[in-house]
Design a protein around this motif. Structure first.
Motif, mmCIF file in Angstrom:
data_model
loop_
_atom_site.group_PDB
_atom_site.id
_atom_site.type_symbol
_atom_site.label_atom_id
_atom_site.label_comp_id
_atom_site.label_asym_id
_atom_site.label_seq_id
_atom_site.Cartn_x
_atom_site.Cartn_y
_atom_site.Cartn_z
ATOM 1 N N ILE A 185 1.016 -1.143 -0.011
ATOM 2 C CA ILE A 185 -0.006 0.208 0.007
ATOM 3 C C ILE A 185 0.949 1.253 0.116
ATOM 4 O O ILE A 185 1.654 1.374 0.861
ATOM 5 N N GLY A 186 0.890 2.127 -1.067
ATOM 6 C CA GLY A 186 1.383 3.234 -1.026
ATOM 7 C C GLY A 186 0.391 4.473 -0.586
ATOM 8 O O GLY A 186 -0.787 4.453 -1.276
ATOM 9 N N PHE A 187 0.727 5.373 0.338
ATOM 10 C CA PHE A 187 0.028 6.346 0.892
ATOM 11 C C PHE A 187 0.520 7.724 0.315
ATOM 12 O O PHE A 187 1.450 8.181 0.203
ATOM 13 N N VAL A 188 -0.593 8.758 -0.112
ATOM 14 C CA VAL A 188 -0.367 9.861 -0.591
ATOM 15 C C VAL A 188 -1.461 10.863 0.131
ATOM 16 O O VAL A 188 -2.640 10.454 0.113
ATOM 17 N N PHE A 189 -0.842 11.949 0.750
ATOM 18 C CA PHE A 189 -1.689 12.971 1.692
ATOM 19 C C PHE A 189 -1.704 14.011 1.233
ATOM 20 O O PHE A 189 -0.911 14.662 0.483
ATOM 21 N N GLN A 190 -2.880 14.886 1.607
ATOM 22 C CA GLN A 190 -2.881 16.207 1.284
ATOM 23 C C GLN A 190 -1.911 16.988 1.494
ATOM 24 O O GLN A 190 -1.689 18.005 0.725
ATOM 25 N N ASN A 198 3.364 15.688 3.589
ATOM 26 C CA ASN A 198 4.227 14.860 4.664
ATOM 27 C C ASN A 198 5.507 14.459 4.111
ATOM 28 O O ASN A 198 6.264 13.411 4.602
ATOM 29 N N LEU A 199 6.208 15.517 3.767
ATOM 30 C CA LEU A 199 7.715 15.305 3.204
ATOM 31 C C LEU A 199 8.649 15.973 4.309
ATOM 32 O O LEU A 199 8.182 16.834 5.168
ATOM 33 N N LEU A 200 9.844 15.170 4.204
ATOM 34 C CA LEU A 200 10.629 15.804 5.646
ATOM 35 C C LEU A 200 11.596 17.086 4.925
ATOM 36 O O LEU A 200 12.215 16.795 3.951
ATOM 37 N N SER A 201 11.463 18.337 5.876
ATOM 38 C CA SER A 201 12.025 19.185 5.038
ATOM 39 C C SER A 201 13.538 19.342 5.077
ATOM 40 O O SER A 201 13.815 20.194 4.177
ATOM 41 N N ARG A 202 14.202 18.719 5.619
ATOM 42 C CA ARG A 202 15.754 18.785 5.789
ATOM 43 C C ARG A 202 16.305 17.699 4.808
ATOM 44 O O ARG A 202 17.352 17.450 4.530
#
Length: 230
Positions: A89-94, A97-101
């Motif tokens: 299962i791959g999730f994509v959210f509104q 949810n990426l890590l900024s650094r």
């Protein structure tokens, strides 16, 4: 049709420790085939988020059966469910949810670290996934250096990198302007054309119009939309 997602009599009841239980899902029967692009629509409180959590193996049902890519989820313990979630299962959210650094490449490669994939293979597959969503030239950029649409493409690449059976997207265009949202929906359609199963959770009829089928949630029950959308 091979069903990647199949539910029979699926139900979910929440209890706050009082006799007043909340029935979030009622007897949901559903089958989604491999390579389908399907939307699950409904207003806030309709049960669509609960259904998404069950499909995504983030929660367990109170009743009924859920077969994820042929696997009866009820037979799995917590560790096995986590592994199924990671592998299939791959999730994509509104909110992306990426890590900024971390760079786009590092963000995409991250799930493979949990899967135990060696670093050279992780980076190679992450580059391939970024290329698939049209962002190969942005691999070294941080999320803050990317537009909203580009960040969502990175999030989609991250969801695809473990080659899941199901791509589950929760309001994937909600944080985007209309033109960029159309581009992202076009990307989902192209992924479907390669055989990827895509399920969009949305309250937006404009998003649902891009899907082959529309399933609507009302008061915890699922209804097939009267018209099939192409």
């Amino acid at each position: 049709m091979t069903a990647v997602i199949r539910t029979e009599g699926l139900g979910k009841v929440y209890s706050a420790g009082t006799p007043a239980e909340v029935v979030a899902l009622r007897d949901v029967d559903m089958a989604i085939g491999r390579g389908e692009l399907v939307s699950i629509m409904g207003p806030s409180g309709s049960g669509k988020s609960t259904l998404m959590n069950l499909i995504g193996c983030l929660d367990t049902p109170s009743s009924g059966v859920y077969l994820c890519d042929g696997v009866d989820v009820a037979t799995l313990d917590a560790e096995q469910r986590a592994r199924l979630r990671l592998d299939r299962i791959g999730f994509v959210f509104q909110g992306f949810n990426l890590l900024s650094r971390m760079s786009a490449l590092e963000n995409v490669a991250m799930p493979m670290g949990y899967a135990g994939v060696p670093r050279p293979e992780r980076l190679e597959r992450a580059r391939e996934a970024l290329s698939e969503v049209g962002l190969a030239e942005r691999a070294g950029h941080l999320p803050g250096e990317l537009s909203g649409g580009q960040q969502q493409r990175v999030a989609i690449a991250r969801a695809l990198v473990n080659r899941p059976s199901i791509l589950l997207a929760d309001e994937p265009t909600g944080a985007l302007d209309s033109r960029t949202g159309e581009e992202i929906l076009g990307l989902f359609k192209r992924l479907q054309d390669t055989g990827q199963t895509v399920v969009l959770i949305t309250h937006d009829p404009g998003v649902a119009e891009h899907c082959d089928r529309v399933l609507e949630m009302h008061d915890g029950r699922l209804h097939e939309h009267a018209g099939v959308v192409a």
